[in-house]
Design a protein around this motif. Sequence first.
Motif, PDB file in Angstrom:
ATOM      1  N   ASN A   1       0.865  -1.181   0.000  1.00  0.00           N
ATOM      2  CA  ASN A   1       0.000   0.000   0.000  1.00  0.00           C
ATOM      3  C   ASN A   1       0.900   1.228   0.000  1.00  0.00           C
TER       4      ASN A   1
ATOM      5  N   LEU B   1       1.151   5.360  -0.256  1.00  0.00           N
ATOM      6  CA  LEU B   1       0.504   6.674  -0.207  1.00  0.00           C
ATOM      7  C   LEU B   1       1.383   7.676  -0.953  1.00  0.00           C
TER       8      LEU B   1
ATOM      9  N   ILE C   1      -2.550   4.946  -3.098  1.00  0.00           N
ATOM     10  CA  ILE C   1      -3.500   5.874  -2.471  1.00  0.00           C
ATOM     11  C   ILE C   1      -3.006   7.263  -2.855  1.00  0.00           C
TER      12      ILE C   1
ATOM     13  N   SER D   1      -3.217  11.471  -3.383  1.00  0.00           N
ATOM     14  CA  SER D   1      -3.798  12.664  -2.779  1.00  0.00           C
ATOM     15  C   SER D   1      -3.010  13.899  -3.217  1.00  0.00           C
TER      16      SER D   1
ATOM     17  N   ASP E   1      -7.266  16.015   2.240  1.00  0.00           N
ATOM     18  CA  ASP E   1      -7.630  14.772   1.572  1.00  0.00           C
ATOM     19  C   ASP E   1      -6.722  13.623   2.033  1.00  0.00           C
ATOM     20  N   ALA E   2      -5.425  13.922   2.177  1.00  0.00           N
ATOM     21  CA  ALA E   2      -4.476  12.894   2.640  1.00  0.00           C
ATOM     22  C   ALA E   2      -4.846  12.424   4.039  1.00  0.00           C
TER      23      ALA E   2
ATOM     24  N   ASN F   1      -7.805  12.440   5.418  1.00  0.00           N
ATOM     25  CA  ASN F   1      -9.027  11.622   5.322  1.00  0.00           C
ATOM     26  C   ASN F   1      -8.711  10.218   4.808  1.00  0.00           C
ATOM     27  N   LYS F   2      -7.781  10.126   3.867  1.00  0.00           N
ATOM     28  CA  LYS F   2      -7.437   8.813   3.308  1.00  0.00           C
ATOM     29  C   LYS F   2      -6.630   7.972   4.305  1.00  0.00           C
TER      30      LYS F   2
ATOM     31  N   PHE G   1      -9.156   6.722   6.756  1.00  0.00           N
ATOM     32  CA  PHE G   1      -9.948   5.646   6.151  1.00  0.00           C
ATOM     33  C   PHE G   1      -9.188   4.315   6.200  1.00  0.00           C
ATOM     34  N   GLU G   2      -7.888   4.359   5.861  1.00  0.00           N
ATOM     35  CA  GLU G   2      -7.066   3.132   5.892  1.00  0.00           C
ATOM     36  C   GLU G   2      -7.019   2.552   7.310  1.00  0.00           C
TER      37      GLU G   2
END
Length: 222
Positions: free
Chosen positions: A4, A6, A35, A37, A42-43, A45-46, A49-50
């Motif tokens: 994953n 980012l 992911i 951003s 926004d980053a 929030n992501k 979320f993860e």
Amino acid sequence: MSLNILIVDDHPMTVDSYVNLLSDTEFQKELPIFIKSHNCEDAYNKITFELKQNKNIDFALLDINLPPFKKLNISNGIDLALLVREKFKNCKIVLLTMHSEPLTVDKIIKGVKPEGFISKSDINFELFPVLCKRILDGEIVQSDTIIESQRDLFKKNINWDNHDNQILILISQGVKTVNLPNYIPLSMSAIEKRKASIKDQLLKEKGSDKDLIEKAKNLGLL
């Protein structure tokens, strides 16, 4: 298992370039999950979320200059890096920047301890995935400009800690000495002692804050 990754940069084309370069099978046999951003809100929030999905972020590529998330005081990629470090202990963090002022670089290295710290001016399409692969394999990687910046600081015989760096940077941003305890977890007297020591090292004599900042800029520290 897929990594994953980012990627946060305020230029969408740059993000897409990183994705393309890291989608090569020479980088990872299995295609990573990206992911993407373009700003701090926004980053954030992501990342949240993860966490809620109980997923890891294994590798984070963060530009330092990003549109801030003022509500949560996340001002830039450095703040994002600290958040990622706190939430994902094993994540390898790579900071990317166009700036290489010695004090700023030193502050970031001491504060974040990124696995990778790369000046964008040092990389090209061929070198970028190679450096990322080395970082994933456990190396600490700093690009040439970042290393040279550290060398410049060493040559000037200045080896301050992060608080000293912050004092000088905040003064240069117009923060008054009386307000420095709001930004740095030190007493007023401790800050004044450090500031006097910085002035002594840079000015060798008494001078105003303006003189101090001018001297630091002339030395290439700011």
